[in-house]
Design a protein around this motif. Structure first.
Motif, short mmCIF file in Angstrom:
data_model
loop_
_atom_site.label_atom_id
_atom_site.label_comp_id
_atom_site.label_asym_id
_atom_site.label_seq_id
_atom_site.Cartn_x
_atom_site.Cartn_y
_atom_site.Cartn_z
N ALA A 196 0.86 -1.19 0.00
CA ALA A 196 0.00 0.00 0.00
C ALA A 196 0.89 1.24 0.00
O ALA A 196 1.88 1.31 0.73
CB ALA A 196 -0.92 0.00 1.22
N LEU A 210 -3.09 0.33 -4.00
CA LEU A 210 -2.90 -1.01 -3.46
C LEU A 210 -2.48 -1.97 -4.56
O LEU A 210 -3.06 -1.95 -5.66
CB LEU A 210 -4.21 -1.52 -2.82
CG LEU A 210 -4.73 -0.75 -1.61
CD1 LEU A 210 -6.18 -1.14 -1.34
CD2 LEU A 210 -3.87 -1.05 -0.40
N VAL A 269 -5.65 -1.11 6.15
CA VAL A 269 -4.75 -0.02 5.76
C VAL A 269 -5.10 1.17 6.63
O VAL A 269 -6.22 1.68 6.58
CB VAL A 269 -4.89 0.32 4.26
CG1 VAL A 269 -4.05 1.53 3.92
CG2 VAL A 269 -4.51 -0.87 3.40
#
Length: 274
Positions: A196, A210, A269
């Motif tokens: 990421a 991503l 994330v």
């Protein structure tokens, strides 16, 4: 009739006729049925259990990563399986690191409340410092031979250490100082690598890109507050997504699905202001 004239079969002749094996088969069949009924009525407990726990089978593709955890004493597969499921359930729903760590091990260990919180704090600090002396302090100078012979505190510490590693592997934290992070997961069908990266445009609009390198076909989903981004491929290779960031959103849930697998591998994330 004279009974002495009746022919008598020896034990050897009796078995040679096959009747002995029929009786033996019947006896062992009844014995197995009785044992099965007793086990179902009173299931045996693992040494670390005080009551019967329901374990969800870990899908076989994730086992290599679980078995690769760096622990002073390995955890039994049943404990790893339950811990993995706990971490997967919590990683996207509970964002406080300490709270996630405590809740992930609560169903599996004896220490509770303040004692568990204290152990979790020391484990978190020791892991952050990569301090082996912390493990020695918590586990003692003499390590147990295995998990089953460990004390309740040692079992709690070992489970916390495993949970800490799993939750770290499931979390990608991005900031201005560290705008990119990746994680590599070993699976039964090959490595899965997730990366990421956070960037800002000239207009100040942030986005997260991503990438996921998959060992076979699969899908990647990223869930925001009001939108779902997804990408897929039918063969091994890379899938990627570009997720526009909203200022008020600090975390995004990412699911990776491999073809033929019943459950996804879940990540979080997290965007940090540090």
């Amino acid at each position: 009739m004279n009974h002495e004239s009746i022919p008598r079969s020896s034990g050897q002749d009796f078995h040679q006729l096959g009747e002995g094996s029929v009786l033996e088969d019947r006896f062992y069949s009844l014995l197995k049925s009785r044992m099965r009924a007793q086990i179902e009525a009173h299931p045996p407990l693992f040494p670390w259990e005080s009551e019967m726990l329901e374990y969800e089978d870990v899908t076989v593709q994730w086992l290599p990563q679980l078995q690769a955890l760096q622990l002073p004493v390995p955890l039994p597969q049943a404990v790893l399986s339950e811990l993995f499921q706990q971490c997967q359930d919590l990683v996207q729903t509970v964002h406080q690191t300490g709270l996630r760590l405590i809740r992930s091990v609560e169903p599996l260990v004896s220490p509770t409340g303040f004692e568990l919180q204290s152990l979790a704090q020391v484990v978190a600090l020791g892991t952050a410092r990569d301090d082996e002396r912390t493990q020695a302090y918590l586990l003692g100078q003499t390590l147990p031979q295995n998990y089953e012979t460990a004390t309740p505190q040692q079992q709690a510490v070992l489970t916390l250490l495993a949970a800490q590693q799993l939750l770290q592997k499931m979390t990608l934290t991005l900031s201005s100082q560290a705008p990119s992070q990746g994680q590599l997961w070993a699976t039964a069908v090959g490595p899965v690598e997730v990366t990421a990266t956070y960037t800002e445009s000239l207009l100040g609009q942030g986005q997260v890109e991503l990438w996921a390198d998959l060992p076979l076909g699969g899908q990647m989903h990223c869930q925001g507050p009001d939108h779902l981004w997804q990408a897929e491929r039918s063969t091994a290779g890379r899938v990627n997504l570009v997720v526009p960031c909203q200022p008020s959103v600090q975390a995004y849930a990412v699911d990776l699905w491999l073809d033929g697998c019943a459950d996804p591998l879940k990540f979080l994330v997290r965007l940090s202001s540090d």
